[in-house]
Design a protein around this motif. Sequence first.
Motif, PDB file in Angstrom:
ATOM      1  N   UNK A   1       0.826  -1.207   0.000  1.00 60.43           N
ATOM      2  CA  UNK A   1       0.000   0.000   0.000  1.00 60.43           C
ATOM      3  C   UNK A   1       0.855   1.250   0.000  1.00 60.43           C
ATOM      4  N   UNK A   2       1.786   1.347   0.951  1.00 58.07           N
ATOM      5  CA  UNK A   2       2.567   2.569   1.099  1.00 58.07           C
ATOM      6  C   UNK A   2       3.508   2.775  -0.077  1.00 58.07           C
ATOM      7  N   UNK A   3       4.254   1.745  -0.420  1.00 60.20           N
ATOM      8  CA  UNK A   3       5.311   1.940  -1.409  1.00 60.20           C
ATOM      9  C   UNK A   3       4.744   1.963  -2.830  1.00 60.20           C
ATOM     10  N   UNK A   4       3.849   1.054  -3.113  1.00 58.02           N
ATOM     11  CA  UNK A   4       3.427   0.934  -4.516  1.00 58.02           C
ATOM     12  C   UNK A   4       2.172   1.739  -4.843  1.00 58.02           C
ATOM     13  N   UNK A   5       1.286   1.900  -3.843  1.00 55.09           N
ATOM     14  CA  UNK A   5       0.033   2.600  -4.148  1.00 55.09           C
ATOM     15  C   UNK A   5      -0.119   3.919  -3.398  1.00 55.09           C
ATOM     16  N   UNK A   6       0.940   4.305  -2.674  1.00 54.99           N
ATOM     17  CA  UNK A   6       0.931   5.591  -1.985  1.00 54.99           C
ATOM     18  C   UNK A   6      -0.224   5.729  -0.986  1.00 54.99           C
ATOM     19  N   UNK A   7      -0.619   4.611  -0.371  1.00 58.81           N
ATOM     20  CA  UNK A   7      -1.650   4.650   0.672  1.00 58.81           C
ATOM     21  C   UNK A   7      -0.914   4.614   1.995  1.00 58.81           C
TER      22      UNK A   7
ATOM     23  N   UNK B   1       8.972  10.849  -2.036  1.00 65.28           N
ATOM     24  CA  UNK B   1       7.605  10.306  -2.069  1.00 65.28           C
ATOM     25  C   UNK B   1       6.965  10.299  -0.687  1.00 65.28           C
ATOM     26  N   UNK B   2       7.751   9.966   0.329  1.00 69.26           N
ATOM     27  CA  UNK B   2       7.201   9.851   1.683  1.00 69.26           C
ATOM     28  C   UNK B   2       6.827  11.214   2.247  1.00 69.26           C
TER      29      UNK B   2
ATOM     30  N   UNK C   1       9.424   8.718 -10.606  1.00 72.05           N
ATOM     31  CA  UNK C   1      10.035   7.412 -10.869  1.00 72.05           C
ATOM     32  C   UNK C   1      10.395   6.837  -9.504  1.00 72.05           C
ATOM     33  N   UNK C   2       9.593   5.873  -9.081  1.00 73.28           N
ATOM     34  CA  UNK C   2       9.625   5.376  -7.708  1.00 73.28           C
ATOM     35  C   UNK C   2      10.524   4.157  -7.576  1.00 73.28           C
ATOM     36  N   UNK C   3      10.991   3.930  -6.371  1.00 74.02           N
ATOM     37  CA  UNK C   3      11.807   2.745  -6.059  1.00 74.02           C
ATOM     38  C   UNK C   3      11.042   1.893  -5.052  1.00 74.02           C
TER      39      UNK C   3
END
Lengths: 131, 250
Positions: free
Chosen positions: A67-73, B190-191, B135-137
């Motif tokens: 959720x957090x890393x791939x879908x930004x939830x 991103x965070x 462009x995400x990791x």
Amino acid sequence: MRDRPLILGGLIVFLALVTFPVWYNAAAGTSSRPPQLKLPAGQKECVAPVAFMKTSHMQLLIDWREGAVRNNVRTFTAYNGKTYNVSLTNTCLDCHGVQARAGQADFCGRCHDYAGVTPKCWNCHNDRPRN
Amino acid sequence: MTRKGFLGVTGISAAVLAARKLRSVFAASGPAASPPVRWAMVIDTQKCLKKAGCIDCIAACHKVHNVPEIKDRAHEIKWVWKEPFKQAFPAQETAYTEEAYKGKPFPVLCNHCDNPPCVRVCPTKATWKREDGLVMMDWHRCIGCRYCMAACPYGSRSFNWVDPRPHLRRIDIEFPTRTKGVVEKCTFCAERLARGQAPACVQACKEQKALVFGNLADPDSDVSRLVRSRFTLRRKPGLGTNPEVYYIIG
């Protein structure tokens, strides 16, 4: 009657062999008792019902991660309506305390040592400082 | 019930079920999509160069992301760093730029390309382009094959040849470190974006305002206004990667 020493000796060897696991564990200091988990002081509830956490916390963590890393939830609404920040270190460990340092774990590590599980998460995810 | 009646009833029920299904399909695509977002950065190099020797952006980024400081160049890890003009803009080099920009390094970072070559070659989708252009990791999926490093023409990616933890003077526990065997790079924070904060480098440069970050899909954003009103360069545009970091040179 002349076989008495033989029978007794055999019995002793037999008993020693059968009870070997018990002696072995006693000598090695391990026990079959479940680990004494240190639950967070002043907290009553986890992010999900405790029965679910016992069986499926690894799945929940994977869901959090995806959720957090791939879908930004990055927020999680729990069963009781509370919302949590999706984070292994900043949420789970904020409540459950120090885990990663060998032999000093309060909670996750204590149970994992007992269960023989070694998650690799701590290679990257940081531990809480003890205070 | 007659045969005809039975067929009629089944036919109507099937139609009703199908209609319901269709409605749910349309309802799912119903709500208006949120306005488009395309994160981008504009770097005003004149403002940046004014403060000679400043590394505030690098320090801030590397601190919050636990980027180790490894002296050995073969092992070094960098998210934001500086390059001389010649390396930053090889296509723009003339016989005089060397002299003109002597000792004036330009801040460089991942360009968050619109057409990212690193993404095309990643076999595990550990790096991918988000809808908002980032462009995400995903460090959980990185297997350390380093195809992305070979593909990136900007050298924006670093590989952890050694365990980074012993090389960190201070660990910020909020952000995970990495481990030996994974690749890392800038993620435009991103965070922090998820919490509504600006990237750490932009935050660190808020006095100089040399780094401007925003949504290029919004015509009223600062970045949009800058790229429309000023002449900007992008790094190695001829490669067709479409970088989304713009440089104001003069």
